[in-house]
Write an enzyme that holds these catalytic residues in place. Structure first.
Site, PDB file in Angstrom:
ATOM      1  CE  LYS A   1      -3.737  -0.439   2.187  1.00  0.00           C
ATOM      2  NZ  LYS A   1      -4.655  -0.723   3.310  1.00  0.00           N
TER       3      LYS A   1
ATOM      4  NE  ARG B   1      -6.852   2.333   4.467  1.00  0.00           N
ATOM      5  CZ  ARG B   1      -7.271   2.368   3.206  1.00  0.00           C
ATOM      6  NH1 ARG B   1      -6.939   3.375   2.414  1.00  0.00           N
ATOM      7  NH2 ARG B   1      -8.005   1.384   2.727  1.00  0.00           N
TER       8      ARG B   1
ATOM      9  N   GLY C   1      -8.408  -7.232   4.598  1.00  0.00           N
ATOM     10  CA  GLY C   1      -9.219  -7.322   5.800  1.00  0.00           C
ATOM     11  C   GLY C   1      -8.582  -8.045   6.960  1.00  0.00           C
TER      12      GLY C   1
ATOM     13  CG  MET D   1      -2.780  -7.441   9.286  1.00  0.00           C
ATOM     14  SD  MET D   1      -1.069  -7.164   8.833  1.00  0.00           S
ATOM     15  CE  MET D   1      -1.230  -6.665   7.130  1.00  0.00           C
TER      16      MET D   1
ATOM     17  NE  ARG E   1      -5.755  -4.553  -3.225  1.00  0.00           N
ATOM     18  CZ  ARG E   1      -6.333  -4.675  -2.038  1.00  0.00           C
ATOM     19  NH1 ARG E   1      -5.615  -4.538  -0.942  1.00  0.00           N
ATOM     20  NH2 ARG E   1      -7.622  -4.938  -1.921  1.00  0.00           N
TER      21      ARG E   1
ATOM     22  CG  HIS F   1     -13.857  -9.864   4.097  1.00  0.00           C
ATOM     23  ND1 HIS F   1     -14.297 -11.144   4.409  1.00  0.00           N
ATOM     24  CD2 HIS F   1     -12.597  -9.771   4.567  1.00  0.00           C
ATOM     25  CE1 HIS F   1     -13.334 -11.770   5.057  1.00  0.00           C
ATOM     26  NE2 HIS F   1     -12.300 -10.973   5.164  1.00  0.00           N
TER      27      HIS F   1
ATOM     28  CB  SER G   1      12.997 -42.541 -10.825  1.00  0.00           C
ATOM     29  OG  SER G   1      11.769 -41.858 -10.672  1.00  0.00           O
TER      30      SER G   1
ATOM     31  CB  CYS H   1       8.272 -41.280 -10.124  1.00  0.00           C
ATOM     32  SG  CYS H   1       9.135 -42.376  -8.985  1.00  0.00           S
TER      33      CYS H   1
ATOM     34  CE1 TYR I   1      11.101 -39.301 -14.901  1.00  0.00           C
ATOM     35  CE2 TYR I   1      13.246 -39.391 -15.964  1.00  0.00           C
ATOM     36  CZ  TYR I   1      12.285 -39.970 -15.162  1.00  0.00           C
ATOM     37  OH  TYR I   1      12.497 -41.205 -14.596  1.00  0.00           O
TER      38      TYR I   1
END
Length: 918
Positions: free
Chosen positions: A42, A111, A120, A122, A355, A471, A802, A870, A890
């Protein structure tokens, strides 16, 4: 800060020494958007807008470093009070008035503003500087008694709740009582005299609940509010949100002190939130909410229903045109969707925040490609603007529009998805039912930060108030949770725990409802679902569903095509049969990284394996192997056919032994009952003896994998023969089988050498008998810490590794996944010991270090060693980036996760290239 006796404010010599020479306060004219670590999102963006010459009320930002110092020592930095005083003095001179002065007071907002948006979560306090004296000065200066007393009651209400810890419901109840006494529905219908009485009532509540009077000293108000914002970083709801969004806990929050501008000065004033594009769909246009005669908290709280932003053009053409120009400026400057908060004070537009806006998964893909087409970003940047979690959301099913359903109502489509569950009307019930395995829809008039736990537990959120900037909408979009807001025709009664729809239809708690976050429609009962168009695209077929499906699919296609061009990691599938293999191939798999042969022995074949394991004579064992060989060969022929021309890594049998043995308790009871009847079955007695002999206290660490292959003669050679014969058959049929044989659970190179020697002998026999030349790679899984630690030795006998990160995680941490996830993982996550389950995202410091070291050691021995993974981590977005960094060739994952892994492999490569370039 304030000069009270609170021990938290005492400045220690350690704090002074640690912070000496550090700058803790920045004017809005001093920062920029790149200082988010220091000024928070902010503060950095307020500074950036100031630099752009946009109308931003003057103010200053207290840095995150000040917050971290306070939280670490319990005291503000010694220099902070003087720095705040100097900046406040400069602000007062700029504004031509003093904070809280009696005749014409300067008022400020305090703020929060962390690096990452936490909507919302804080604290915020508006109208600081008002007191019993200055409220009359504000009334005189503004010419509006009602406005002044309304602002004062708001300050006491917000300050009492956020700073002094007073139960917010006490203020709300008093406000409702005042409206009821006046016989009005909304607070804007209360007159100055009513609000003056309400201020008196609010001050009594503060005195009774907080044990002190509401502070009349404006500087004390500001200092206490600043400290409250610092402390709000560590509230339960803020910590829960950070865990949910994987935001680090050590960042701290900045504090923004901004001169107040007022949207509650009458019909020519107001406040709103705007988006430069629709955050739900990504479409360009005029999106947002506006509320006349209101302050910003009224919009995001969802307490009063807003009007669409487009209506502002009729209400205030001048401000509307200016806002549209500013929105275009900001989107071009930030090169992204911008979320903007603004206030109009008697026809004067002020920018309070901007933002980069949260957006839905579909919007993320659309916006990324739109910005490429507009020349604002390139393809590499577009790839970084989306992620695998968003792609996974797009692959979820959606409601069948053709099904016969009963619609209850319609609200605002705030966050897309198809959510079905039992109606619940508070967060506690949502959590309780969810933990019992129930799917729930959280229904509220409006949500607030205290509902976060319930929102996380629910499948979706439905509110009767609020819009796309409320919110509920903002938090749901951030979590990828389905949400419908502002369904005004639905009357929500949280006390009676029911919802009433038009026509008198009542939905009680526990009744099933369905909500469509893409259309805003709410249905009674469970609505059938159909496949996502994105899944249809990946499978090579399209569904003529949602009207914008083609546009979304086109955006996904473009970004996936670029990811495939730039990625280094190849993506294979974990698949055990031809059906899964074919689906994986359609999803873009470049081979099979894990075929678990034990899955081929479930069902009717289980008895054969049981006989094989329990056999105590060579003849019995050989008979069982002969039965299994043709079945295995057929499995592999089908698999090679499905994956023709691509590698297929087949893991030899690796079941925990108990999965293929009769249950020892059931068998013991059966034998005991038979003996009591004196009709015992000799075969059951023999079987029980064998099961007792092989019974293990911890089967996951017992006779399995390579150990089973070494103890049961012929088991692995039968499988190798089946693989080789299947490959030879496919070659004769002009196929291109590329088999890789993987030996599981190896802990020492000697185990691998023995199995490898036997396998090579079998392969040679098959080559000789079939006349087909075969080249079958032989390698191993690295799933034990010792294997990772001796990877240089094991690489001498292995052509590929693997990493089986599921077992490696279990053995490194020393716990069983099946047990601990249910018993204590929840507590570990809540206490912050885990940011995320190590089975979900790889533990880079422990398991990851073993992988990294094994890669280095293995390739030192065998430079051409092929390396893959894997375990389940192969499809986890964050883990894919790690595997790219450590140099694997991979990743392998379940078929459904293949597109996610492809996308993240591209993002990892693109990010690395960008970092190298920088």
């Amino acid at each position: 800060m304030s000069e009270n006796k609170d021990p938290h404010v005492a400045h220690t010599s350690e704090t002074t020494a640690a912070t000496e020479g550090v700058k803790f306060v920045y004017d809005f004219t001093e920062g920029n958007k790149d200082l988010k670590d220091l000024l928070g999102g902010k503060g950095a963006n307020l500074a950036e807008m100031t630099n752009l010459g946009l109308p931003v009320p003057p103010g200053f930002t207290i840095t995150t470093e000040a917050c971290k110092t306070y939280l670490g020592s319990g005291a503000e930095p010694a220099e902070l009070r003087d720095e705040v005083s100097a900046h406040l003095d400069a602000l007062e001179k700029k504004m031509g008035k003093k904070l809280g002065q009696a005749d014409d007071p300067l008022l400020v907002s305090v703020r929060s503003g962390a690096k990452f948006s936490m909507p919302g979560m804080m604290d915020t306090v508006l109208n600081i500087g008002l007191s019993d004296k200055s409220v009359t000065g504000l009334a005189k200066q503004s010419g509006d008694d009602r406005f002044a007393w309304d602002s004062y009651r708001r300050l006491i209400q917000m300050f009492g709740k956020t700073v002094l810890g007073v139960d917010g419901d006490l203020f709300e109840d008093a406000l409702e009582a005042a409206k009821k006494a006046k016989k009005v529905a909304v607070d804007t219908d209360l007159e100055a005299a009513d609000l003056k009485k309400l201020v008196t009532k609010f001050k009594k509540i503060v005195k009774a609940e907080a044990g002190r009077d509401f502070p009349q000293d404006p500087r004390e108000q500001m200092d206490l509010a600043i400290r409250s914002v610092f402390e709000s970083w560590n509230t339960d709801r803020a910590k829960l949100y950070r865990r949910q969004e994987r935001i680090p806990h050590d960042l701290g929050t900045a504090v923004n002190v901004c001169s107040m501008v007022f949207g509650n000065l009458g019909p020519d004033s107001g406040t709103g939130v705007a988006f430069t594009r629709d955050p739900a769909s990504g479409h360009q246009g005029v999106y947002g909410d506006y509320l006349q005669n209101a302050q910003g908290e009224d919009v995001v709280a969802g307490i009063r229903n807003t009007v669409p932003l487009a209506d502002l053009e009729q209400l205030d053409k001048k401000s509307y045109d200016q806002l549209m120009q500013i929105m275009e400026t900001l989107e071009t400057h930030y090169k992204d969707l911008c979320d903007i908060e603004f206030t109009i004070e008697r026809g004067q537009l002020w920018m309070l925040q901007t933002r980069v806006g949260k957006r839905t998964a579909g919007a993320a893909f659309r916006i990324a490609t739109q910005l490429v087409d507009q020349g604002l970003i390139d393809e590499a940047e577009a790839l970084q603007r989306v992620n695998g979690a968003q792609l996974a959301q797009l692959m979820f099913p959606r409601f069948d529009a053709d099904s016969k359903v009963q619609q209850l109502g319609r609200g605002i489509a705030a966050s897309p998805g198809a959510a079905v569950g039992k109606a619940v009307f508070d967060s506690y019930t949502a959590i309780k039912w969810s933990r019992s395995g129930e799917k729930v829809i959280l229904i509220r008039r409006e949500t607030n930060p205290d509902d976060l736990d319930g929102m996380i537990a629910a499948e979706g959120i439905l509110t009767s108030r609020g819009g796309k900037t409320s919110h509920a909408a903002v938090v749901a979009r951030g979590m990828g949770k389905t949400c419908v807001c502002g369904a005004e025709e639905l009357e929500v009664d949280t006390k009676r725990r029911c919802l009433t729809a038009p026509g008198g239809i009542v939905v009680e708690e526990g009744d099933v409802v369905s909500i469509d976050g893409s259309t805003g429609k709410v249905y009674l009962g469970e609505v059938p679902v159909v496949p996502s168009p994105v899944v249809e695209y990946f499978e090579g077929r399209m569904h003529a569903g949602a009207e914008d499906a083609d546009e979304l699919v086109a955006a996904v296609h473009r970004i996936m095509a670029y990811a495939d061009r730039v990625r280094r990691l190849r993506v294979r599938a974990n698949a055990d049969n031809a059906e899964d293999a074919l689906r994986a191939r359609r999803f873009g798999a470049q081979g099979i990284g894990l075929c678990r042969t034990e899955h081929m022995f479930l069902g009717e074949r289980r008895e054969m394996v049981e006989r094989l394991i329990l056999a105590d004579a060579d003849g019995e064992r050989e008979d069982a192997l002969k039965e299994l060989l043709p079945l295995q060969k057929r499995d592999f022929v089908e698999l090679f056919e499905a994956m023709d021309g691509l590698p297929v890594t087949i893991r030899l049998l690796d079941p925990p032994l108990h999965e293929f043995l009769p249950d020892i308790t059931e068998l013991s009871v059966r034998v005991a009952l038979a003996e009591s009847r004196k009709d015992a079955n000799e075969n059951d007695l023999r079987l029980l003896q064998a099961v007792h002999r092989l019974h293990e206290q911890n089967p996951m660490l017992g006779l399995r994998g390579v150990r089973l292959g070494l103890v049961i003669p012929g088991l692995f050679t039968m499988q190798v023969r089946a693989i080789a014969e299947a490959a030879a058959e496919r070659k004769k049929a002009k196929g291109d089988p590329r088999a890789e044989i993987m030996i599981p659970l190896v802990g020492t190179v000697q185990e691998l050498e023995i199995v490898r020697e036997e396998a090579e002998q079998v392969i040679a026999e098959v080559i000789e008998s079939t006349g087909v030349e075969l080249k079958l790679a032989l390698g191993t899984m690295i799933e034990l810490p010792r294997a990772a630690l001796t990877a240089d030795q094991i690489a001498e006998a292995a052509e590929f590794f693997s990493f089986g990160t599921n077992d490696l995680t279990q053995t490194v941490w020393g716990f069983s996944r099946d047990d601990v996830e249910a018993s204590f993982f929840t507590a570990y996550l809540e206490k912050g010991i885990f940011g995320v389950s190590p089975f979900e995202t790889i533990d880079k410091d422990g398991v990851g270090k073993l992988v990294k070291d094994a890669v280095k050691a293995g390739r030192a021995t065998r430079p051409d060693l092929k390396l893959g993974v894997c375990g389940e981590h192969g499809g986890d977005p964050e883990s894919v980036h790690f595997f790219h960094e450590v140099g694997l060739d991979y990743v392998s994952c379940s078929p459904f996760r293949i597109p996610v892994a492809r996308l993240e492999a591209g993002r990892a490569a693109s990010h690395s290239a960008g970092s190298d370039h920088r």
